[in-house]
Design a protein around this motif. Structure first.
Motif, PDB file in Angstrom:
ATOM      1  N   ILE A  77     -21.710 -14.595  45.675  1.00 20.49           N
ATOM      2  CA  ILE A  77     -21.239 -15.566  44.684  1.00 20.49           C
ATOM      3  C   ILE A  77     -21.403 -15.001  43.275  1.00 20.49           C
ATOM      4  O   ILE A  77     -20.492 -15.082  42.445  1.00 20.49           O
ATOM      5  CB  ILE A  77     -21.994 -16.900  44.847  1.00 20.49           C
ATOM      6  CG1 ILE A  77     -21.555 -17.589  46.135  1.00 20.49           C
ATOM      7  CG2 ILE A  77     -21.773 -17.813  43.649  1.00 20.49           C
ATOM      8  CD1 ILE A  77     -22.394 -18.803  46.505  1.00 20.49           C
ATOM      9  N   THR A  78     -22.567 -14.401  43.011  1.00 23.98           N
ATOM     10  CA  THR A  78     -22.807 -13.812  41.691  1.00 23.98           C
ATOM     11  C   THR A  78     -21.854 -12.661  41.432  1.00 23.98           C
ATOM     12  O   THR A  78     -21.318 -12.520  40.321  1.00 23.98           O
ATOM     13  CB  THR A  78     -24.267 -13.331  41.591  1.00 23.98           C
ATOM     14  OG1 THR A  78     -25.132 -14.434  41.892  1.00 23.98           O
ATOM     15  CG2 THR A  78     -24.587 -12.819  40.204  1.00 23.98           C
ATOM     16  N   ASN A  79     -21.591 -11.827  42.431  1.00 19.87           N
ATOM     17  CA  ASN A  79     -20.666 -10.712  42.284  1.00 19.87           C
ATOM     18  C   ASN A  79     -19.261 -11.211  41.947  1.00 19.87           C
ATOM     19  O   ASN A  79     -18.586 -10.649  41.079  1.00 19.87           O
ATOM     20  CB  ASN A  79     -20.648  -9.889  43.566  1.00 19.87           C
ATOM     21  CG  ASN A  79     -19.798  -8.656  43.435  1.00 19.87           C
ATOM     22  OD1 ASN A  79     -19.778  -8.032  42.387  1.00 19.87           O
ATOM     23  ND2 ASN A  79     -19.090  -8.323  44.495  1.00 19.87           N
ATOM     24  N   GLY A  80     -18.817 -12.251  42.622  1.00 18.44           N
ATOM     25  CA  GLY A  80     -17.499 -12.810  42.335  1.00 18.44           C
ATOM     26  C   GLY A  80     -17.403 -13.363  40.927  1.00 18.44           C
ATOM     27  O   GLY A  80     -16.404 -13.172  40.233  1.00 18.44           O
ATOM     28  N   ARG A  81     -18.462 -14.037  40.487  1.00 12.51           N
ATOM     29  CA  ARG A  81     -18.461 -14.584  39.125  1.00 12.51           C
ATOM     30  C   ARG A  81     -18.433 -13.481  38.086  1.00 12.51           C
ATOM     31  O   ARG A  81     -17.705 -13.566  37.086  1.00 12.51           O
ATOM     32  CB  ARG A  81     -19.692 -15.475  38.925  1.00 12.51           C
ATOM     33  CG  ARG A  81     -19.607 -16.755  39.704  1.00 12.51           C
ATOM     34  CD  ARG A  81     -20.850 -17.585  39.574  1.00 12.51           C
ATOM     35  NE  ARG A  81     -20.725 -18.805  40.362  1.00 12.51           N
ATOM     36  CZ  ARG A  81     -21.727 -19.581  40.668  1.00 12.51           C
ATOM     37  NH1 ARG A  81     -22.945 -19.281  40.267  1.00 12.51           N
ATOM     38  NH2 ARG A  81     -21.532 -20.662  41.383  1.00 12.51           N
ATOM     39  N   LEU A  82     -19.205 -12.421  38.312  1.00 12.66           N
ATOM     40  CA  LEU A  82     -19.220 -11.309  37.357  1.00 12.66           C
ATOM     41  C   LEU A  82     -17.880 -10.571  37.348  1.00 12.66           C
ATOM     42  O   LEU A  82     -17.440 -10.094  36.295  1.00 12.66           O
ATOM     43  CB  LEU A  82     -20.363 -10.349  37.685  1.00 12.66           C
ATOM     44  CG  LEU A  82     -21.765 -10.911  37.443  1.00 12.66           C
ATOM     45  CD1 LEU A  82     -22.814  -9.920  37.905  1.00 12.66           C
ATOM     46  CD2 LEU A  82     -21.968 -11.257  35.988  1.00 12.66           C
ATOM     47  N   ALA A  83     -17.220 -10.491  38.488  1.00 15.66           N
ATOM     48  CA  ALA A  83     -15.899  -9.874  38.536  1.00 15.66           C
ATOM     49  C   ALA A  83     -14.900 -10.688  37.704  1.00 15.66           C
ATOM     50  O   ALA A  83     -14.063 -10.119  36.992  1.00 15.66           O
ATOM     51  CB  ALA A  83     -15.422  -9.759  39.975  1.00 15.66           C
ATOM     52  N   MET A  84     -15.002 -12.000  37.779  1.00 17.25           N
ATOM     53  CA  MET A  84     -14.117 -12.857  36.980  1.00 17.25           C
ATOM     54  C   MET A  84     -14.413 -12.719  35.486  1.00 17.25           C
ATOM     55  O   MET A  84     -13.494 -12.736  34.658  1.00 17.25           O
ATOM     56  CB  MET A  84     -14.244 -14.324  37.400  1.00 17.25           C
ATOM     57  CG  MET A  84     -13.719 -14.610  38.783  1.00 17.25           C
ATOM     58  SD  MET A  84     -11.957 -14.238  38.931  1.00 17.25           S
ATOM     59  CE  MET A  84     -11.980 -12.768  39.925  1.00 17.25           C
ATOM     60  N   VAL A  85     -15.684 -12.543  35.121  1.00 18.79           N
ATOM     61  CA  VAL A  85     -16.033 -12.323  33.715  1.00 18.79           C
ATOM     62  C   VAL A  85     -15.422 -11.017  33.232  1.00 18.79           C
ATOM     63  O   VAL A  85     -14.865 -10.941  32.133  1.00 18.79           O
ATOM     64  CB  VAL A  85     -17.572 -12.317  33.525  1.00 18.79           C
ATOM     65  CG1 VAL A  85     -17.956 -11.816  32.152  1.00 18.79           C
ATOM     66  CG2 VAL A  85     -18.132 -13.707  33.754  1.00 18.79           C
ATOM     67  N   GLY A  86     -15.504  -9.968  34.050  1.00 26.83           N
ATOM     68  CA  GLY A  86     -14.914  -8.685  33.687  1.00 26.83           C
ATOM     69  C   GLY A  86     -13.404  -8.758  33.539  1.00 26.83           C
ATOM     70  O   GLY A  86     -12.826  -8.196  32.607  1.00 26.83           O
ATOM     71  N   LEU A  87     -12.764  -9.463  34.455  1.00 29.85           N
ATOM     72  CA  LEU A  87     -11.315  -9.627  34.373  1.00 29.85           C
ATOM     73  C   LEU A  87     -10.932 -10.398  33.118  1.00 29.85           C
ATOM     74  O   LEU A  87      -9.975 -10.033  32.420  1.00 29.85           O
ATOM     75  CB  LEU A  87     -10.803 -10.345  35.622  1.00 29.85           C
ATOM     76  CG  LEU A  87      -9.291 -10.549  35.686  1.00 29.85           C
ATOM     77  CD1 LEU A  87      -8.583  -9.204  35.748  1.00 29.85           C
ATOM     78  CD2 LEU A  87      -8.931 -11.400  36.882  1.00 29.85           C
TER      79      LEU A  87
END
Length: 85
Positions: free
Chosen positions: A57-67
């Motif tokens: 879940i944290t990885n997905g959220r951080l990926a969205m922040v990067g995008l």
């Protein structure tokens, strides 16, 4: 003086460091409140599953922040990485 690319890389490293420290802190927190002794055995069985679920879940959220950061940077400056692309 610094080039714009050097400044961008320094800012990128600083943001990455902050997000990494937050992620490490978040992954060390328990997902549920303290349980009684009878429920601890059940919790130990599910500890690995809950850790990886939290990590994903944290990885997905951080990926969205990067995008989002890439989209905003492209919208403001027209470049994804200043000086290169």
């Amino acid at each position: 003086l610094m080039s714009p690319l050097t400044g961008f890389i320094i800012v990128l490293i600083a943001i990455t460091l902050q997000i990494t420290l937050y992620t490490i802190k978040r992954l060390q927190e328990p997902l549920e409140p303290n349980l009684s002794d009878t429920q601890k055995a059940y919790k130990m069985k599910n500890l690995k599953k809950s850790f990886w679920k939290n990590a994903e879940i944290t990885n997905g959220r951080l990926a969205m922040v990067g995008l989002l950061a890439l989209v905003i940077n492209y919208g403001l400056f027209g470049w994804i990485i200043p000086g290169f692309i």
